[in-house]
Design a protein around this motif. Structure first.
Motif, PDB file in Angstrom:
ATOM      1  N   PRO A   1      25.074  35.380  38.490  1.00  0.00           N
ATOM      2  CA  PRO A   1      25.280  36.837  38.541  1.00  0.00           C
ATOM      3  C   PRO A   1      26.114  37.382  37.380  1.00  0.00           C
ATOM      4  CG  PRO A   1      25.615  35.888  40.708  1.00  0.00           C
ATOM      5  CD  PRO A   1      25.456  34.743  39.746  1.00  0.00           C
ATOM      6  N   VAL A   2      27.159  36.683  36.991  1.00  0.00           N
ATOM      7  CA  VAL A   2      28.002  37.179  35.888  1.00  0.00           C
ATOM      8  C   VAL A   2      27.202  37.175  34.591  1.00  0.00           C
ATOM      9  CG1 VAL A   2      30.058  36.728  34.487  1.00  0.00           C
ATOM     10  CG2 VAL A   2      30.190  36.560  36.975  1.00  0.00           C
ATOM     11  N   GLY A   3      26.476  36.110  34.330  1.00  0.00           N
ATOM     12  CA  GLY A   3      25.667  36.036  33.112  1.00  0.00           C
ATOM     13  C   GLY A   3      24.596  37.113  33.072  1.00  0.00           C
ATOM     14  N   ARG A   4      23.959  37.355  34.204  1.00  0.00           N
ATOM     15  CA  ARG A   4      22.937  38.403  34.272  1.00  0.00           C
ATOM     16  C   ARG A   4      23.562  39.779  34.066  1.00  0.00           C
ATOM     17  NH1 ARG A   4      20.768  38.497  39.476  1.00  0.00           N
ATOM     18  NH2 ARG A   4      19.366  40.109  38.719  1.00  0.00           N
ATOM     19  N   PHE A   5      24.729  40.000  34.673  1.00  0.00           N
ATOM     20  CA  PHE A   5      25.422  41.277  34.513  1.00  0.00           C
ATOM     21  C   PHE A   5      25.803  41.486  33.046  1.00  0.00           C
ATOM     22  CE2 PHE A   5      29.639  43.488  34.548  1.00  0.00           C
ATOM     23  CZ  PHE A   5      29.145  44.762  34.793  1.00  0.00           C
ATOM     24  N   LEU A   6      26.382  40.463  32.425  1.00  0.00           N
ATOM     25  CA  LEU A   6      26.765  40.589  31.019  1.00  0.00           C
ATOM     26  C   LEU A   6      25.547  40.882  30.144  1.00  0.00           C
ATOM     27  CD1 LEU A   6      29.393  37.721  30.697  1.00  0.00           C
ATOM     28  CD2 LEU A   6      29.831  40.192  30.675  1.00  0.00           C
ATOM     29  N   ALA A   7      24.424  40.247  30.442  1.00  0.00           N
ATOM     30  CA  ALA A   7      23.207  40.473  29.661  1.00  0.00           C
ATOM     31  C   ALA A   7      22.695  41.902  29.835  1.00  0.00           C
ATOM     32  CB  ALA A   7      22.131  39.469  30.065  1.00  0.00           C
ATOM     33  N   ALA A   8      22.957  42.516  30.982  1.00  0.00           N
ATOM     34  CA  ALA A   8      22.477  43.870  31.252  1.00  0.00           C
ATOM     35  C   ALA A   8      23.348  44.944  30.612  1.00  0.00           C
ATOM     36  CB  ALA A   8      22.397  44.107  32.756  1.00  0.00           C
ATOM     37  N   LEU A   9      24.565  44.587  30.242  1.00  0.00           N
ATOM     38  CA  LEU A   9      25.486  45.563  29.657  1.00  0.00           C
ATOM     39  C   LEU A   9      25.127  45.887  28.217  1.00  0.00           C
ATOM     40  CD1 LEU A   9      28.890  44.138  30.918  1.00  0.00           C
ATOM     41  CD2 LEU A   9      27.902  46.345  31.543  1.00  0.00           C
ATOM     42  N   ASP A  10      25.535  47.084  27.781  1.00  0.00           N
ATOM     43  CA  ASP A  10      25.419  47.412  26.367  1.00  0.00           C
ATOM     44  C   ASP A  10      26.438  46.548  25.612  1.00  0.00           C
ATOM     45  OD1 ASP A  10      27.991  49.084  25.739  1.00  0.00           O
ATOM     46  OD2 ASP A  10      27.208  49.924  27.612  1.00  0.00           O
ATOM     47  N   PRO A  11      26.221  46.325  24.309  1.00  0.00           N
ATOM     48  CA  PRO A  11      27.088  45.390  23.560  1.00  0.00           C
ATOM     49  C   PRO A  11      28.581  45.696  23.628  1.00  0.00           C
ATOM     50  CG  PRO A  11      25.145  45.928  22.279  1.00  0.00           C
ATOM     51  CD  PRO A  11      25.115  46.819  23.503  1.00  0.00           C
ATOM     52  N   GLU A  12      28.952  46.958  23.591  1.00  0.00           N
ATOM     53  CA  GLU A  12      30.375  47.314  23.628  1.00  0.00           C
ATOM     54  C   GLU A  12      31.020  46.885  24.947  1.00  0.00           C
ATOM     55  OE1 GLU A  12      33.065  51.330  23.850  1.00  0.00           O
ATOM     56  OE2 GLU A  12      31.282  51.367  22.587  1.00  0.00           O
TER      57      GLU A  12
ATOM     58  N   ARG B   1      29.761  44.726  27.076  1.00  0.00           N
ATOM     59  CA  ARG B   1      29.596  43.277  27.228  1.00  0.00           C
ATOM     60  C   ARG B   1      30.787  42.541  26.618  1.00  0.00           C
ATOM     61  NH1 ARG B   1      25.094  42.391  24.294  1.00  0.00           N
ATOM     62  NH2 ARG B   1      23.901  43.233  26.034  1.00  0.00           N
ATOM     63  N   ASP B   2      31.166  42.939  25.418  1.00  0.00           N
ATOM     64  CA  ASP B   2      32.288  42.281  24.748  1.00  0.00           C
ATOM     65  C   ASP B   2      33.587  42.481  25.521  1.00  0.00           C
ATOM     66  OD1 ASP B   2      30.550  41.451  22.760  1.00  0.00           O
ATOM     67  OD2 ASP B   2      31.145  43.011  21.336  1.00  0.00           O
TER      68      ASP B   2
ATOM     69  N   GLU C   1      37.606  39.368  37.369  1.00  0.00           N
ATOM     70  CA  GLU C   1      37.135  40.734  37.124  1.00  0.00           C
ATOM     71  C   GLU C   1      35.635  40.726  36.814  1.00  0.00           C
ATOM     72  OE1 GLU C   1      37.389  44.960  36.560  1.00  0.00           O
ATOM     73  OE2 GLU C   1      38.446  43.485  37.739  1.00  0.00           O
ATOM     74  N   GLN C   2      35.183  39.765  36.045  1.00  0.00           N
ATOM     75  CA  GLN C   2      33.755  39.645  35.743  1.00  0.00           C
ATOM     76  C   GLN C   2      32.964  39.455  37.038  1.00  0.00           C
ATOM     77  OE1 GLN C   2      33.253  36.416  32.973  1.00  0.00           O
ATOM     78  NE2 GLN C   2      34.614  37.335  31.469  1.00  0.00           N
ATOM     79  N   GLU C   3      33.455  38.618  37.920  1.00  0.00           N
ATOM     80  CA  GLU C   3      32.773  38.366  39.192  1.00  0.00           C
ATOM     81  C   GLU C   3      32.776  39.606  40.074  1.00  0.00           C
ATOM     82  OE1 GLU C   3      34.831  34.921  40.655  1.00  0.00           O
ATOM     83  OE2 GLU C   3      33.679  33.560  39.371  1.00  0.00           O
ATOM     84  N   ARG C   4      33.877  40.348  40.074  1.00  0.00           N
ATOM     85  CA  ARG C   4      33.958  41.577  40.873  1.00  0.00           C
ATOM     86  C   ARG C   4      32.947  42.606  40.367  1.00  0.00           C
ATOM     87  NH1 ARG C   4      35.763  46.466  40.759  1.00  0.00           N
ATOM     88  NH2 ARG C   4      36.708  46.355  38.726  1.00  0.00           N
ATOM     89  N   LEU C   5      32.883  42.778  39.059  1.00  0.00           N
ATOM     90  CA  LEU C   5      31.932  43.722  38.475  1.00  0.00           C
ATOM     91  C   LEU C   5      30.488  43.276  38.703  1.00  0.00           C
ATOM     92  CD1 LEU C   5      33.802  44.537  35.157  1.00  0.00           C
ATOM     93  CD2 LEU C   5      33.450  46.085  37.092  1.00  0.00           C
ATOM     94  N   ALA C   6      30.232  41.987  38.581  1.00  0.00           N
ATOM     95  CA  ALA C   6      28.884  41.462  38.811  1.00  0.00           C
ATOM     96  C   ALA C   6      28.465  41.681  40.262  1.00  0.00           C
ATOM     97  CB  ALA C   6      28.810  39.985  38.445  1.00  0.00           C
ATOM     98  N   ALA C   7      29.390  41.515  41.191  1.00  0.00           N
ATOM     99  CA  ALA C   7      29.077  41.758  42.603  1.00  0.00           C
ATOM    100  C   ALA C   7      28.767  43.237  42.837  1.00  0.00           C
ATOM    101  CB  ALA C   7      30.233  41.296  43.484  1.00  0.00           C
ATOM    102  N   ALA C   8      29.528  44.125  42.207  1.00  0.00           N
ATOM    103  CA  ALA C   8      29.269  45.558  42.326  1.00  0.00           C
ATOM    104  C   ALA C   8      27.905  45.896  41.732  1.00  0.00           C
ATOM    105  CB  ALA C   8      30.370  46.360  41.629  1.00  0.00           C
TER     106      ALA C   8
ATOM    107  N   ALA D   1      19.975  47.334  33.431  1.00  0.00           N
ATOM    108  CA  ALA D   1      20.839  48.049  32.486  1.00  0.00           C
ATOM    109  C   ALA D   1      21.376  49.335  33.101  1.00  0.00           C
ATOM    110  CB  ALA D   1      20.073  48.346  31.194  1.00  0.00           C
ATOM    111  N   GLU D   2      20.542  50.059  33.843  1.00  0.00           N
ATOM    112  CA  GLU D   2      20.994  51.295  34.488  1.00  0.00           C
ATOM    113  C   GLU D   2      22.053  50.990  35.541  1.00  0.00           C
ATOM    114  OE1 GLU D   2      21.510  55.231  35.755  1.00  0.00           O
ATOM    115  OE2 GLU D   2      20.872  54.347  33.863  1.00  0.00           O
ATOM    116  N   ALA D   3      21.851  49.956  36.329  1.00  0.00           N
ATOM    117  CA  ALA D   3      22.853  49.586  37.334  1.00  0.00           C
ATOM    118  C   ALA D   3      24.159  49.185  36.657  1.00  0.00           C
ATOM    119  CB  ALA D   3      22.334  48.449  38.208  1.00  0.00           C
ATOM    120  N   ALA D   4      24.080  48.459  35.557  1.00  0.00           N
ATOM    121  CA  ALA D   4      25.284  48.061  34.818  1.00  0.00           C
ATOM    122  C   ALA D   4      26.006  49.284  34.269  1.00  0.00           C
ATOM    123  CB  ALA D   4      24.918  47.101  33.690  1.00  0.00           C
ATOM    124  N   ARG D   5      25.244  50.238  33.746  1.00  0.00           N
ATOM    125  CA  ARG D   5      25.847  51.464  33.218  1.00  0.00           C
ATOM    126  C   ARG D   5      26.594  52.203  34.324  1.00  0.00           C
ATOM    127  NH1 ARG D   5      25.388  56.527  33.442  1.00  0.00           N
ATOM    128  NH2 ARG D   5      23.525  56.529  34.737  1.00  0.00           N
TER     129      ARG D   5
END
Length: 71
Positions: A5-16, A18-19, A28-35, A59-63
Motif C-alpha cells: 500500500p505505501v509503495g502504491r500510494f507513493l507511486a500515485a502521488l505527484d513528484p513533489e 512523493r518526495d 506517517e507513510q502508512e497512515r497516509l496510505a491507509a487514508a 492519483a485523484e485519491a492521492a491528491r
C-alpha cells in the motif's frame, strides 16, 4: 509497479508530494496510505474513474488525501 500500500500510494502521488512523503517517517507513510485506500474504496466517482483509468483514480485519491493533510 509496487504491490504494498505505501509503495502504491507513493507511486500515485505527484513528484513533489512523493518526495516529501517518502522523506517522512514510515508510520506517517502508512497512515497516509491507509487514508488513500479508504478514499479509493469509499468514493463511487473514483470507482467509475477506476474502470476507465486505474492510475488516474489512484492519483485523484492521492491528491485528495494530501489536500486534506495540508488543510
Amino acid at each position: 509497479m509496487p504491490t504494498d500500500p505505501v509503495g502504491r500510494f507513493l507511486a500515485a502521488l505527484d513528484p513533489e508530494h512523493r518526495d516529501a512523503v517518502a522523506a517522512g517517517p514510515r508510520e506517517e507513510q502508512e497512515r497516509l496510505a491507509a487514508a488513500w485506500e479508504r478514499e479509493l474504496e469509499a468514493d463511487d466517482e473514483l470507482d467509475t474513474l477506476d474502470e476507465l483509468s486505474p492510475s488516474a483514480a489512484e492519483a485523484e485519491a492521492a491528491r485528495r488525501v494530501m489536500e486534506r493533510q495540508a488543510g
